[in-house]
Motif scaffolding. Structure first.
Motif, mmCIF file in Angstrom:
data_model
loop_
_atom_site.group_PDB
_atom_site.id
_atom_site.type_symbol
_atom_site.label_atom_id
_atom_site.label_comp_id
_atom_site.label_asym_id
_atom_site.label_seq_id
_atom_site.Cartn_x
_atom_site.Cartn_y
_atom_site.Cartn_z
ATOM 1 N N ARG A 254 0.594 -1.062 0.101
ATOM 2 C CA ARG A 254 0.077 0.084 -0.032
ATOM 3 C C ARG A 254 0.971 1.185 0.103
ATOM 4 N NH1 ARG A 254 -5.157 1.519 1.099
ATOM 5 N NH2 ARG A 254 -5.836 -0.674 1.260
ATOM 6 N N ALA A 255 1.968 1.418 0.564
ATOM 7 C CA ALA A 255 2.691 2.300 1.119
ATOM 8 C C ALA A 255 3.433 2.735 -0.570
ATOM 9 C CB ALA A 255 3.973 2.299 1.974
ATOM 10 N N ASP A 256 3.983 1.810 -1.236
ATOM 11 C CA ASP A 256 4.229 1.874 -2.503
ATOM 12 C C ASP A 256 3.388 2.377 -3.571
ATOM 13 O OD1 ASP A 256 7.154 1.705 -1.490
ATOM 14 O OD2 ASP A 256 7.260 -0.615 -2.230
ATOM 15 N N ALA A 257 2.162 1.844 -3.593
ATOM 16 C CA ALA A 257 1.175 2.054 -4.238
ATOM 17 C C ALA A 257 0.753 3.740 -4.168
ATOM 18 C CB ALA A 257 0.023 1.419 -4.246
ATOM 19 N N GLU A 258 0.789 4.254 -2.905
ATOM 20 C CA GLU A 258 0.216 5.541 -2.736
ATOM 21 C C GLU A 258 1.631 6.439 -3.087
ATOM 22 O OE1 GLU A 258 -0.285 5.463 1.556
ATOM 23 O OE2 GLU A 258 -2.487 4.773 1.322
ATOM 24 N N THR A 259 2.511 6.101 -3.019
ATOM 25 C CA THR A 259 3.718 6.821 -3.701
ATOM 26 C C THR A 259 3.522 7.056 -5.185
ATOM 27 O OG1 THR A 259 5.406 6.096 -2.004
ATOM 28 C CG2 THR A 259 6.154 6.879 -3.994
ATOM 29 N N ALA A 260 3.094 5.880 -5.960
ATOM 30 C CA ALA A 260 2.942 5.904 -7.136
ATOM 31 C C ALA A 260 1.817 6.895 -7.601
ATOM 32 C CB ALA A 260 2.577 4.439 -7.830
ATOM 33 N N LEU A 261 0.715 6.891 -6.789
ATOM 34 C CA LEU A 261 -0.375 7.685 -7.079
ATOM 35 C C LEU A 261 0.313 9.050 -6.818
ATOM 36 C CD1 LEU A 261 -3.470 8.662 -7.195
ATOM 37 C CD2 LEU A 261 -3.603 8.042 -4.586
ATOM 38 N N ASP A 262 1.140 9.289 -5.637
ATOM 39 C CA ASP A 262 1.263 10.703 -5.604
ATOM 40 C C ASP A 262 2.267 11.418 -6.754
ATOM 41 O OD1 ASP A 262 0.150 10.641 -2.934
ATOM 42 O OD2 ASP A 262 1.791 10.377 -1.863
ATOM 43 N N ARG A 263 3.074 10.402 -7.166
ATOM 44 C CA ARG A 263 3.850 10.870 -8.394
ATOM 45 C C ARG A 263 2.956 11.023 -9.384
ATOM 46 N NH1 ARG A 263 9.229 8.456 -8.359
ATOM 47 N NH2 ARG A 263 9.104 8.927 -10.408
ATOM 48 N N PHE A 264 1.996 10.482 -9.832
ATOM 49 C CA PHE A 264 1.313 10.500 -10.913
ATOM 50 C C PHE A 264 0.294 11.959 -11.039
ATOM 51 C CE2 PHE A 264 -3.276 10.654 -12.162
ATOM 52 C CZ PHE A 264 -3.185 10.671 -13.351
ATOM 53 N N ILE A 265 -0.027 12.253 -9.602
ATOM 54 C CA ILE A 265 -0.709 13.508 -9.311
ATOM 55 C C ILE A 265 0.392 14.662 -9.414
ATOM 56 C CG2 ILE A 265 -2.057 14.945 -7.727
ATOM 57 C CD1 ILE A 265 -3.347 12.280 -6.834
ATOM 58 N N ALA A 266 1.384 14.543 -9.109
ATOM 59 C CA ALA A 266 2.277 15.813 -9.045
ATOM 60 C C ALA A 266 3.007 15.916 -10.296
ATOM 61 C CB ALA A 266 3.353 15.533 -8.154
ATOM 62 N N GLU A 267 3.156 14.857 -11.201
ATOM 63 C CA GLU A 267 3.940 15.046 -12.458
ATOM 64 C C GLU A 267 3.455 14.707 -13.809
ATOM 65 O OE1 GLU A 267 6.988 11.983 -11.662
ATOM 66 O OE2 GLU A 267 7.964 12.916 -9.933
ATOM 67 N N ARG A 268 2.201 13.788 -13.781
ATOM 68 C CA ARG A 268 1.626 13.507 -14.949
ATOM 69 C C ARG A 268 0.253 13.989 -14.895
ATOM 70 N NH1 ARG A 268 3.858 9.189 -13.251
ATOM 71 N NH2 ARG A 268 2.178 7.882 -13.402
ATOM 72 N N LEU A 269 -0.470 13.950 -13.932
ATOM 73 C CA LEU A 269 -1.993 14.482 -14.075
ATOM 74 C C LEU A 269 -2.156 15.730 -14.780
ATOM 75 C CD1 LEU A 269 -5.003 14.059 -13.376
ATOM 76 C CD2 LEU A 269 -4.507 14.994 -11.007
ATOM 77 N N PRO A 270 -1.337 16.751 -14.817
ATOM 78 C CA PRO A 270 -1.607 18.051 -15.310
ATOM 79 C C PRO A 270 -1.719 17.843 -16.774
ATOM 80 C CG PRO A 270 -0.006 18.443 -13.658
ATOM 81 C CD PRO A 270 -0.086 16.725 -13.672
ATOM 82 N N LEU A 271 -1.268 16.941 -17.569
ATOM 83 C CA LEU A 271 -1.314 16.771 -18.952
ATOM 84 C C LEU A 271 -2.147 15.489 -19.381
ATOM 85 C CD1 LEU A 271 1.935 17.862 -20.306
ATOM 86 C CD2 LEU A 271 -0.140 19.102 -20.775
ATOM 87 N N PHE A 272 -2.367 14.625 -18.401
ATOM 88 C CA PHE A 272 -3.209 13.425 -18.541
ATOM 89 C C PHE A 272 -4.378 13.739 -19.609
ATOM 90 C CE2 PHE A 272 -6.857 10.917 -17.329
ATOM 91 C CZ PHE A 272 -6.575 9.748 -17.840
ATOM 92 N N GLY A 273 -5.455 14.647 -19.234
ATOM 93 C CA GLY A 273 -6.529 15.000 -20.071
ATOM 94 C C GLY A 273 -6.028 15.301 -21.637
ATOM 95 N N ASP A 274 -5.138 16.130 -21.681
ATOM 96 C CA ASP A 274 -5.030 16.707 -23.017
ATOM 97 C C ASP A 274 -4.538 15.309 -23.939
ATOM 98 O OD1 ASP A 274 -5.095 19.101 -22.317
ATOM 99 O OD2 ASP A 274 -3.128 19.533 -22.438
#
Length: 530
Positions: A254-274
């Protein structure tokens, strides 16, 4: 909410608490009232679950590693865990067999479990009480936001059971991306029109680490000793299954999965939609989250994931089109397909609207085809046990639709090769969306498309031996003549669909010679598939 099945009931005495491989959640309903002084948790790696389809070795390793780490977390909490490894010499090979063995070994007088995710196992679980002779309490899987009964009530009497209508109900129920007046944030429910940018060259060169403009890398997690032991076991037992086991770098806690989520939101979510519909040979993941396997195995909580994404929007860290599109995949599509699955099974899996009977081509396993798009997606699938939703829907899925591949064979492939695939999520997405085998229950039109779509939304066609601009002839993109051949073969079935009116009008204007050439190209190609 607990929902005891026939033969259930609370009973007295010690309880056996079953935790399945995709239920690595401490909040699991089967564990909610555990008595650490008397109860035992059962977790088992069994051959039947690893081989009912030839699951990708990475998928098997992921689940076994998740299970072993979760079992260790429960034991650290002081909970008694009976953990059966695949190579245990007394392993019965089935979940039901391990339940029976555990009851005999522990003296437990009842079984408590949480609803499973696949109809075949659900049917078996409902028979355990009569077979084993103890009460079996099957509780609702309240990790999902929409209970099965609620979805049945929502769908009852509707002429169309469409995801968009369901999604709006889920937005209202959760309050996600709703403004203070109870209206959707930004004044509309869906920002799909802003989420269809084709790839540009800046997305291509990043490789594993992105690049100056390329997508940032998806987090990588080095296997610890527990995971390495699983990898050794899987390599010894399942090396003959489709897919590369190594390198293995998925999160298994769970801890590592949450890290993966945090990294996505910080680094890739802003351009995910486009770029969520874009496909490129230069990046395996683009701006996708790659967290579906963590959600579906219980390592992440769906509502918590959505709230984290919403928080990024509220704080100005990600635009609305990206956050809405991401949240829709979870509280919209994910919950909706599960509802459809349990609403319509088992009959749903037997539908075959277009009467497709052709065998699955060998290149779905080998990637050996001159069609660059198929070769790339199958190769990515083989390496990663992953491909994003447009690759699955509009490349391998669309080809299977146009070529008339047997839905059962296609669904078995998708179920086997993706680490996030369980039948509750795989079957509606493949059978209903990609293949339209349900006759339009889920989708208002077949997702049939020519090579033009793939050319617009990907970089695959640039290096393909086929010419995506040609409609017929030996050098034409097979998607092109297969598309028009599909329309000709099924014009009667499609004629009443208003969303198919335009392509059918174009087809009607084609000359007889053109139609004959298309039919001949399609016949020749399909006869040589294998």
């Amino acid at each position: 909410m607990s929902c005891a099945e026939p033969g259930g009931g609370v009973g007295d005495g010690p309880t056996l608490r079953l935790v399945l491989g995709d239920q690595a959640s401490r909040s699991l309903s089967a564990l909610s009232d555990i008595d650490q002084a008397r109860d035992t948790v059962l977790m088992a790696e069994v051959a039947a679950e690893a081989t009912y389809v030839p699951h990708h070795p990475k998928k098997i390793a992921f689940l076994f590693a998740v299970m072993r780490h979760f079992a260790a977390e429960l034991e650290a909490e002081g909970i008694a865990v009976r953990y059966i490894r695949l190579d245990d010499p007394d392993n019965s090979g089935t979940i039901g067999g391990e339940v029976a063995r555990a009851l005999a070994a522990t003296g437990a007088r009842r079984v408590v479990c949480t609803q499973c995710g696949e109809y075949r196992l659900d049917r078996a679980m409902r028979g355990w009480a009569a077979e084993i002779g103890v009460p079996v309490d099957i509780r609702e899987d309240d990790r999902f936001l929409c209970a099965r009964a609620w979805f049945r009530d929502w769908a009852a009497g509707r002429k169309q059971v469409r995801m968009e209508h369901f999604y709006r109900e889920m937005r209202r129920a959760t309050g996600l991306l709703m403004d203070a007046s109870g209206k959707p944030e930004g004044g509309q429910w869906n920002f799909d029109k802003d989420n269809r940018k084709p790839p540009d060259d800046r997305l291509g060169g990043g490789g594993a680490g992105g690049g100056l403009f390329g997508p940032p890398a998806v987090p990588s997690f080095a296997p610890d000793a527990t995971t390495r032991a699983v990898l050794d076991l899987v390599e010894a037992r399942f090396a003959h299954h489709f897919g590369d086991l190594h390198p293995f770098d998925y999160a298994v806690t769970r801890a590592d999965a949450e890290t993966a989520l945090d990294r996505f939101i910080a680094e890739r979510l802003p351009l995910f939609g486009d770029y969520q519909d874009a496909m490129t040979a230069g990046s395996d993941h683009l701006y996708h989250s790659v967290i579906a396997l963590y959600l579906n195995a219980g390592l992440l909580d769906p509502l918590g994931v959505c709230r984290a994404a919403e928080r990024a929007y509220r704080e100005g860290a990600a635009p609305l089109n990206a956050v809405e599109g991401f949240i829709r995949q979870i509280i919209g599509w994910r919950e909706y397909v599960r509802g459809i699955y349990w609403l319509r099974m088992p009959d749903y899996a037997e539908t075959n609207h277009f009467g497709a009977v052709r065998d699955l081509p060998d290149f779905y396993w080998t990637a050996e085809t001159d069609m660059a798009c198929i070769a790339h997606v199958v190769d990515e699938t083989r390496r990663l046990a992953y491909a994003h939703h447009i690759q699955r829907l509009m490349v391998t899925g669309t080809f299977a639709l146009l070529a008339g591949i047997d839905p059962k064979q296609v669904c078995a492939w998708y179920l086997a090769v993706y680490a996030d695939a369980y039948e509750w999520v795989e079957l509606p997405n493949t059978h209903g969306m990609a293949l339209h085998a349900d006759g339009g229950l889920m989708a208002s039109k077949p997702y049939a498309a020519s090579g033009k779509y793939i050319d617009r939304m990907s970089t695959y066609c640039r290096d393909c031996r086929y010419d995506v601009k040609r409609r017929d002839g030996p050098d034409a993109c097979p998607f092109n003549y297969l598309y028009w051949d599909f329309l000709m073969r099924h014009a009667d079935r499609l004629g009443d669909n208003p969303r198919m009116a335009m392509p059918l009008k174009t087809l009607a204007r084609m000359g007889d010679d053109t139609k004959r050439a298309i039919r001949e190209d399609a016949r020749r190609f399909l006869e040589t598939l294998n």
